[in-house]
Design a protein around this motif. Structure first.
Motif, PDB file in Angstrom:
ATOM      1  N   GLY A  79      56.023 -23.728   5.063  1.00  0.00           N
ATOM      2  CA  GLY A  79      54.916 -23.747   5.989  1.00  0.00           C
ATOM      3  C   GLY A  79      55.328 -24.233   7.355  1.00  0.00           C
ATOM      4  O   GLY A  79      56.459 -24.078   7.814  1.00  0.00           O
ATOM      5  N   ALA A  80      54.384 -24.851   8.048  1.00  0.00           N
ATOM      6  CA  ALA A  80      54.673 -25.369   9.371  1.00  0.00           C
ATOM      7  C   ALA A  80      55.625 -26.542   9.282  1.00  0.00           C
ATOM      8  O   ALA A  80      56.550 -26.674  10.078  1.00  0.00           O
ATOM      9  N   GLY A  81      55.403 -27.413   8.300  1.00  0.00           N
ATOM     10  CA  GLY A  81      56.327 -28.509   8.079  1.00  0.00           C
ATOM     11  C   GLY A  81      56.184 -29.640   9.066  1.00  0.00           C
ATOM     12  O   GLY A  81      55.669 -29.484  10.169  1.00  0.00           O
ATOM     13  N   SER A  82      56.651 -30.791   8.640  1.00  0.00           N
ATOM     14  CA  SER A  82      56.579 -31.969   9.498  1.00  0.00           C
ATOM     15  C   SER A  82      57.493 -31.857  10.698  1.00  0.00           C
ATOM     16  O   SER A  82      57.232 -32.466  11.748  1.00  0.00           O
ATOM     17  N   THR A  83      58.572 -31.064  10.586  1.00  0.00           N
ATOM     18  CA  THR A  83      59.499 -30.933  11.712  1.00  0.00           C
ATOM     19  C   THR A  83      58.827 -30.276  12.905  1.00  0.00           C
ATOM     20  O   THR A  83      58.939 -30.749  14.046  1.00  0.00           O
ATOM     21  N   LEU A  84      58.107 -29.171  12.659  1.00  0.00           N
ATOM     22  CA  LEU A  84      57.407 -28.510  13.761  1.00  0.00           C
ATOM     23  C   LEU A  84      56.342 -29.412  14.358  1.00  0.00           C
ATOM     24  O   LEU A  84      56.160 -29.453  15.584  1.00  0.00           O
ATOM     25  N   GLN A  85      55.644 -30.135  13.516  1.00  0.00           N
ATOM     26  CA  GLN A  85      54.609 -31.031  14.023  1.00  0.00           C
ATOM     27  C   GLN A  85      55.212 -32.141  14.878  1.00  0.00           C
ATOM     28  O   GLN A  85      54.656 -32.535  15.913  1.00  0.00           O
ATOM     29  N   ALA A  86      56.378 -32.661  14.459  1.00  0.00           N
ATOM     30  CA  ALA A  86      57.033 -33.706  15.245  1.00  0.00           C
ATOM     31  C   ALA A  86      57.474 -33.170  16.596  1.00  0.00           C
ATOM     32  O   ALA A  86      57.299 -33.820  17.637  1.00  0.00           O
ATOM     33  N   GLN A  88      56.147 -30.780  18.207  1.00  0.00           N
ATOM     34  CA  GLN A  88      54.948 -30.588  19.024  1.00  0.00           C
ATOM     35  C   GLN A  88      54.467 -31.917  19.609  1.00  0.00           C
ATOM     36  O   GLN A  88      54.062 -31.976  20.777  1.00  0.00           O
ATOM     37  N   ARG A  89      54.561 -32.999  18.835  1.00  0.00           N
ATOM     38  CA  ARG A  89      54.165 -34.304  19.358  1.00  0.00           C
ATOM     39  C   ARG A  89      55.065 -34.728  20.513  1.00  0.00           C
ATOM     40  O   ARG A  89      54.612 -35.395  21.448  1.00  0.00           O
ATOM     41  N   GLU A  94      54.805 -25.729  21.139  1.00  0.00           N
ATOM     42  CA  GLU A  94      53.397 -25.628  20.783  1.00  0.00           C
ATOM     43  C   GLU A  94      53.308 -24.842  19.483  1.00  0.00           C
ATOM     44  O   GLU A  94      53.911 -23.770  19.358  1.00  0.00           O
ATOM     45  N   VAL A  95      52.587 -25.359  18.515  1.00  0.00           N
ATOM     46  CA  VAL A  95      52.469 -24.728  17.199  1.00  0.00           C
ATOM     47  C   VAL A  95      51.115 -24.045  17.095  1.00  0.00           C
ATOM     48  O   VAL A  95      50.078 -24.631  17.436  1.00  0.00           O
TER      49      VAL A  95
END
Length: 435
Positions: A79-86, A88-89, A94-95
């Motif tokens: 999925g999107a995963g924590s890596t992409l979210q990190a 983006q933070r 941008e996800v």
């Protein structure tokens, strides 16, 4: 003090850097494709916020090119995963994560877009050349100007509206003059080449542009021809191997034919003679295939040792001369009987070191995959085309050696790595300084 972009890169862990590098490669590939279309006269007014979006996860079981690139680097994420979210933070991407309806029900799609800060961080961390400034030529236009310089006083074809505008219609004094596509360089073009050559050498290291002051070529033409011949020897051996394998299978098929029950004694004798000839042809083709396989292995070893020697010379900045060509040939001759090569040195470019050191680690056995490749990327059975199969693959060590050679060659080809690591220092500082 490190720049803001460098600090952003340094704050990432190795996994996050791999994600950023893969996304950056896809982003730049899309940008290059649009530039090439524009140069060819195909225009698209789609906003960058749309065409810069990169598919990370799509509905269905088919892997995206991003997932394939990550899997090759032994990085997997569902999925999107924590890596992409990190990321983006951190403001680097941008996800765009949404659930869409498909024939099989609800499915998830994830896209990512690199921000300006994200692209700057990757360039700073991987030492990618900076972006061109207003008034500077695109890579393709610069390559055309290089050809005009080399052909002077001859003419060169110029393709594409944008390229013609950059060299002919846009400058106050045209860099080229002519008609019907055939152009020759002007004095303004020569002046632009002389004054901006060092800057373009840094901006576009893949373009082999000769020194306007007549300095030595950064990459001897004889050395490139030598490497090309070694690569060609591999291709020739593989073609011979394929041809012999096909002749062998044809002969085996002829030898397996059964005589008809209605044939007489004379026909049976004639059929037995044909079978004997088919078996002899099969044995001869097998011998040819085995010899071609041995020749291919020797050619692969020579080529791998040669490109690794050229790579080491590019990193250290050894003088580009006939001695360098002789040293590369000597390394190839010394390595024809052994598969082991010296570990390529680090060059300091993240994208290059990552690819080269991973390929070498796979060859040496020091790098093992944590998890197997996804089933969509697993090698399939030997292909069959019209009742013919592929010849047997090389041993694993030989295949890995060839992969290392191809990886290294992709960077040293035409002297690109040497120009990127060792630009013309005498004039680069002045040329790269902002006006």
């Amino acid at each position: 003090m490190a720049s803001k972009a460098q600090q952003a890169w340094d704050a990432l862990n190795e996994r996050q850097r791999t994600y950023m590098t893969v996304l950056y490669d896809h982003d730049q590939a899309a940008e290059t494709a649009r530039a090439q279309d524009a140069a060819a006269g195909y225009y698209d007014d789609t906003p960058a916020s749309v065409w810069r979006r990169i598919d990370v996860v799509t509905p269905g079981s088919k892997l995206t090119s991003v997932q394939r690139a990550l899997a090759r680097r032994d990085v997997r994420d569902d999925g999107a995963g924590s890596t992409l979210q990190a990321l983006q933070r951190y403001g680097l991407i941008e996800v765009h994560d949404e659930v869409v309806e498909t024939r099989r029900g609800a499915s998830r799609t994830v896209q990512a877009t690199l921000t300006r800060a994200g692209r700057a961080a990757v360039r700073a961390g991987t030492q990618e050349p900076g972006r061109r400034r207003p008034g500077e030529l695109s890579e393709y236009a610069w390559e055309r100007l290089v050809r005009l310089w080399r052909a002077d006083p001859g003419t060169v074809r110029i393709w594409g509206y944008n390229t013609e505008a950059a060299l002919v219609t846009r400058p106050k004094e045209p860099y080229a003059e002519g008609k019907l596509g055939d152009y020759r360089i002007t004095e303004a073009g020569r002046e632009h080449y002389r004054t901006r050559w060092a800057r373009y050498a840094v901006l576009y290291p893949d373009v082999a542009a000769p020194d306007p002051d007549g300095g030595p070529e950064p990459w001897p033409a004889d050395l490139q021809r030598t490497l090309d011949r070694m690569q060609g020897a591999i291709e020739i051996a593989h073609r011979v191997q394929w041809a012999a394998h096909r002749r062998m299978e044809e002969a085996h098929r002829d030898a397996g034919r059964r005589p008809s029950s209605q044939e007489g004694a004379a026909d049976a004798e004639w059929h037995a003679l044909l079978l004997e000839q088919a078996e002899a042809r099969a044995a001869l083709a097998l011998a040819h295939r085995e010899q071609a396989t041995k020749d291919a292995v020797v050619a692969i070893r020579r080529y791998a040792h040669a490109v690794c020697a050229a790579y080491a010379a590019s990193v250290t900045g050894s003088p580009a001369s006939e001695d360098l060509t002789a040293a590369v040939v000597a390394a190839a001759d010394a390595g024809r009987g052994r598969a082991k090569v010296k570990q390529p040195p680090l060059c300091g470019l993240h994208r290059v070191d990552t690819a080269v050191q991973e390929a070498y680690g796979t060859l040496a056995g020091t790098r093992t995959r944590k998890r197997p490749l996804p089933k969509q990327m697993q090698p399939g059975p030997r292909s069959v085309w019209r009742d013919f199969t592929d010849p047997p693959e090389h041993d694993l060590a030989v295949r890995r050696l060839l992969e290392l050679a191809r990886t290294v060659a992709s960077y040293v080809d035409r002297g690109a790595l040497r120009r990127e690591l060792h630009p013309p220092a005498a004039r680069v500082a002045a040329a790269t300084a902002k006006p």
